[in-house]
Design a protein around this motif. Structure first.
Motif, short mmCIF file in Angstrom:
data_model
loop_
_atom_site.label_atom_id
_atom_site.label_comp_id
_atom_site.label_asym_id
_atom_site.label_seq_id
_atom_site.Cartn_x
_atom_site.Cartn_y
_atom_site.Cartn_z
N SER A 137 0.82 -1.22 0.00
CA SER A 137 0.00 0.00 0.00
C SER A 137 0.85 1.27 0.00
CB SER A 137 -0.98 0.00 1.18
OG SER A 137 -0.28 -0.10 2.39
N PHE A 138 2.15 1.12 0.21
CA PHE A 138 3.06 2.28 0.14
C PHE A 138 3.43 2.47 -1.33
CE2 PHE A 138 6.96 4.64 0.33
CZ PHE A 138 6.91 5.38 1.49
N ILE A 139 3.03 3.59 -1.90
CA ILE A 139 3.27 3.82 -3.34
C ILE A 139 4.71 4.25 -3.57
CG2 ILE A 139 2.41 5.07 -5.40
CD1 ILE A 139 0.22 3.46 -3.84
N TRP A 140 5.32 3.59 -4.57
CA TRP A 140 6.65 3.98 -5.05
C TRP A 140 7.77 3.63 -4.07
CZ3 TRP A 140 9.62 3.93 -8.79
CH2 TRP A 140 10.64 4.84 -9.05
N PRO A 161 13.09 14.58 1.51
CA PRO A 161 12.29 15.73 1.97
C PRO A 161 11.18 15.33 2.93
CG PRO A 161 12.53 15.72 -0.42
CD PRO A 161 13.06 14.41 0.06
N SER A 162 10.72 16.30 3.66
CA SER A 162 9.61 16.10 4.59
C SER A 162 8.35 15.67 3.83
CB SER A 162 9.39 17.43 5.32
OG SER A 162 8.25 17.36 6.07
N GLY A 163 7.63 14.72 4.38
CA GLY A 163 6.37 14.29 3.76
C GLY A 163 6.53 13.24 2.69
N PHE A 164 7.75 12.70 2.54
CA PHE A 164 8.02 11.71 1.49
C PHE A 164 7.75 10.27 1.94
CE2 PHE A 164 10.54 12.92 -2.51
CZ PHE A 164 9.82 14.07 -2.68
N GLY A 165 7.43 10.07 3.22
CA GLY A 165 7.06 8.72 3.65
C GLY A 165 8.09 8.02 4.54
N LYS A 166 9.04 8.76 5.10
CA LYS A 166 10.09 8.12 5.90
C LYS A 166 9.51 7.50 7.18
CE LYS A 166 12.47 12.00 6.05
NZ LYS A 166 11.51 12.82 5.24
N THR A 167 8.66 8.28 7.87
CA THR A 167 8.06 7.77 9.11
C THR A 167 7.14 6.60 8.80
OG1 THR A 167 8.11 10.04 9.90
CG2 THR A 167 6.77 8.50 11.17
N THR A 168 6.37 6.77 7.75
CA THR A 168 5.44 5.71 7.35
C THR A 168 6.20 4.41 7.09
OG1 THR A 168 4.08 7.41 6.34
CG2 THR A 168 3.62 5.15 5.68
N MET A 169 7.32 4.53 6.38
CA MET A 169 8.12 3.34 6.07
C MET A 169 8.64 2.68 7.35
SD MET A 169 9.02 1.83 3.20
CE MET A 169 9.76 2.54 1.75
N PRO A 184 3.82 13.25 -0.99
CA PRO A 184 2.66 12.47 -0.51
C PRO A 184 1.88 13.14 0.61
CG PRO A 184 4.49 11.01 -0.89
CD PRO A 184 5.01 12.40 -1.10
N ARG A 185 2.57 13.80 1.56
CA ARG A 185 1.81 14.44 2.65
C ARG A 185 0.87 15.51 2.09
NH1 ARG A 185 5.58 16.20 6.32
NH2 ARG A 185 5.32 14.42 7.69
N GLU A 186 1.36 16.28 1.08
CA GLU A 186 0.51 17.34 0.52
C GLU A 186 -0.61 16.74 -0.31
OE1 GLU A 186 2.74 20.59 -1.13
OE2 GLU A 186 4.14 20.52 0.56
N ILE A 187 -0.31 15.63 -0.98
CA ILE A 187 -1.34 14.95 -1.77
C ILE A 187 -2.43 14.44 -0.83
CG2 ILE A 187 -1.79 12.99 -3.33
CD1 ILE A 187 1.18 13.24 -4.22
N HIS A 188 -1.98 13.86 0.27
CA HIS A 188 -2.93 13.35 1.28
C HIS A 188 -3.79 14.51 1.81
CE1 HIS A 188 -3.43 10.75 5.16
NE2 HIS A 188 -4.56 11.01 4.58
N ASN A 189 -3.15 15.64 2.11
CA ASN A 189 -3.90 16.79 2.62
C ASN A 189 -4.94 17.28 1.60
OD1 ASN A 189 -2.48 16.68 4.97
ND2 ASN A 189 -1.06 18.33 4.46
P1 ADP Z 1 8.07 11.94 6.42
O1 ADP Z 1 8.36 11.10 7.62
O2 ADP Z 1 9.00 11.66 5.27
O3 ADP Z 1 7.99 13.42 6.73
P2 ADP Z 1 5.47 10.64 6.53
O4 ADP Z 1 5.85 9.21 6.55
O5 ADP Z 1 5.07 11.25 7.84
O6 ADP Z 1 6.62 11.52 5.85
O7 ADP Z 1 4.29 10.79 5.47
C1 ADP Z 1 3.37 11.87 5.49
C2 ADP Z 1 2.02 11.41 5.01
O8 ADP Z 1 2.08 11.11 3.62
C3 ADP Z 1 1.51 10.18 5.73
O9 ADP Z 1 0.32 10.53 6.37
C4 ADP Z 1 1.21 9.16 4.68
O10 ADP Z 1 -0.14 8.86 4.74
C5 ADP Z 1 1.48 9.85 3.36
N1 ADP Z 1 2.45 9.09 2.54
C6 ADP Z 1 3.78 9.22 2.60
N2 ADP Z 1 4.37 8.43 1.68
C7 ADP Z 1 3.38 7.78 1.05
C8 ADP Z 1 3.35 6.82 -0.01
N3 ADP Z 1 4.48 6.42 -0.59
N4 ADP Z 1 2.17 6.35 -0.41
C9 ADP Z 1 1.04 6.81 0.16
N5 ADP Z 1 0.99 7.72 1.15
C10 ADP Z 1 2.14 8.19 1.59
#
Ligand code: ADP
Length: 325
Positions: free
Chosen positions: A36-39, A69-77, A223-228
Motif C-alpha cells: 500500500s506504500f506507493i513507489w 524531503p519532509s512528507g516523502f514517507g520516511k516515518t510511514t516506512m 505524498p503528505r501534501e497529496i494526502h492533505n
Molecule cells: P516523512 O516522515 O517523510 O515526513 P510521513 O511518513 O510522515 O513523511 O508521510 C506523510 C504522510 O504522507 C503520511 O500521512 C502518509 O499517509 C502519506 N504518505 C507518505 N508516503 C506515502 C506513499 N508512498 N504512499 C502513500 N501515502 C504516503
C-alpha cells in the motif's frame, strides 16, 4: 554523566506496539504494508530482504537511515518495517534529546530487537551522537560511576532507524554506522495519480480518472501534501454532497475556487508572498518578507519558497528575493 534509572522518563518517547500501529494506521490512513506504500520500489525490495533475513536468523536488522524531503514517507516506512517485523518501535525526535543521559535512558529501555526511530536525526547534539556510535556498533553504553569509574553496560540488540531531511548535516561516523542508507526518490505524475486515487477511495469519495487527470497538477509531488489535498476534497464533497454520487468535474471546479487553489498548486500564502514582492517592486530580504507574512524566516524558507522557486516565480540570491515575472 548522570546515572539513570531506566524508568526515568526524561524525553517524551512514544512507544507503539503492533496492535496500536494497526489502530494508528486506521486513524491516520498511513499505508501499513509495502504494497500500500506507493513507489520507492528499490527501498521496499531491499528492506523486505532485510526483514526476511532478521526473521530467519531470529535477530535484529542492520541499522537503517532514511534521507529525503519532509512528507516523502520516511516515518510511514519505519512503521511498516516495525509491523512487518512484528517488533515494537519507539519514536523520538532528534532535537528532543538534550543530554547523553537521555539517550542512555532510551537505549536502556529497548527490548531485544526493538526498533528505535529517531526522526530529524541530524539535530542530535554531538555528545548524544557519541553515545549512539558505540551503542549502534557494539550494543553497549559506557557509563561513569562515581565509585567504580567507567563501566560498560550491555544493551539489548536493537535496530536504529534514523530519518533526516538534511543528509549533508550528518557526521561521517554516524553515517558509517548505518548498514542501509536509503535516499527517497521523487514521486512522478503517475505515482501522484495513484496516491490521489488511493486516498480518495479510502475517504469514500467516488470519482473517475478524468477528474484525477485534472486534479493531480494542483498539488506538489509530496505524498503528505497529496494526502492533505484529498482530505480537503473529502470535506468539500461531504459538505456539498446532495444528489451527486461522485466527485464530478463540476464539483472539482467548485472545489478549486472554494479552496482558493491556484494553477500550479499555489495556496493563498504563496500568493501573499508574491504580492509583497510585487508591491515593493524591488528585491527584498527574507527578514522583511517574513515580517509581512507574520511568519518566521525558517518557515518561509522551508515551507513557502521551495514551491515558488520550483515554479520559477522567484529567484533567490544570498540575502535577496527577486520576482521572476
Ligand atoms: P516523512 O516522515 O517523510 O515526513 P510521513 O511518513 O510522515 O513523511 O508521510 C506523510 C504522510 O504522507 C503520511 O500521512 C502518509 O499517509 C502519506 N504518505 C507518505 N508516503 C506515502 C506513499 N508512498 N504512499 C502513500 N501515502 C504516503
Amino acid at each position: 554523566m548522570e546515572i539513570l534509572d531506566t524508568n526515568t522518563v526524561l524525553v517524551k518517547v512514544k512507544t507503539i506496539n503492533i496492535d496500536s500501529v494497526v489502530q494508528d494506521n486506521q486513524e491516520n490512513l498511513r499505508p501499513d504494508s509495502f504494497d500500500s506504500f506507493i513507489w520507492q520500489e528499490h527501498i521496499k525490495k531491499i528492506l523486505q530482504t532485510a526483514i526476511n533475513s532478521a526473521k530467519k536468523r531470529k535477530g535484529s536488522m542492520g541499522h537503517i537511515l532514511f534521507c529525503g524531503p519532509s512528507g516523502f514517507g520516511k516515518t510511514t516506512m519505519a512503521h511498516i518495517i516495525a509491523k512487518q517485523s512484528g517488533v515494537n518501535m519507539k519514536v523520538v525526535t532528534g532535537y528532543a534529546i538534550n543530554k547523553p543521559a537521555e539517550i542512555v535512558s532510551i537505549l536502556n529501555s529497548l527490548e531485544e530487537w526493538d526498533i528505535l526511530f529517531i526522526d530529524e536525526i541530524h539535530r542530535l547534539k554531538p555528545n548524544v551522537e557519541e553515545v549512539l556510535y558505540i551503542a549502534m556498533e557494539d550494543f553497549v553504553i559506557d557509563m561513569v560511576m562515581p565509585e567504580w569509574g567507567s563501566v560498560r553496560i550491555p544493551l539489548n540488540k536493537f535496530t536504529l532507524i534514523g530519518a533526516t531531511t538534511k543528509w549533508e548535516w550528518l557526521s561521517k561516523p554516524i553515517k558509517n554506522r548505518f548498514v542501509y542508507d536509503f535516499h527517497f526518490m521523487d514521486y512522478n505524475d503517475e505515482e501522484k495519480k495513484i496516491i490521489i486515487d488511493k486516498y480518495l477511495k479510502k475517504y469514500w469519495v467516488a470519482t473517475n480518472q478524468a477528474v484525477i487527470e485534472k486534479i493531480y497538477s494542483k498539488v506538489d509531488s509530496v505524498p503528505r501534501e497529496i494526502h492533505n489535498l484529498c482530505i480537503k476534497i473529502r470535506d468539500f464533497f461531504v459538505t456539498e454532497w446532495k444528489n451527486e454520487k461522485e466527485f464530478t468535474q463540476d464539483l472539482r471546479k467548485r472545489f478549486l475556487i472554494h479552496s482558493k487553489i491556484d494553477d500550479g498548486w499555489m495556496s493563498p500564502i504563496h500568493q501573499k508572498y508574491l504580492n509583497i514582492l510585487k508591491r515593493n517592486d524591488r528585491p527584498m530580504g527574507i527578514k522583511s518578507i517574513a515580517i509581512q507574512l507574520w511568519m518566521n524566516e525558517k518557515a518561509v524558507e522551508e515551507d513557502i519558497e521551495p514551491l515558488l522557486i520550483k515554479l520559477w516565480k522567484i529567484e533567490k540570491t544570498i540575502g535577496w528575493r527577486i520576482l521572476v515575472s
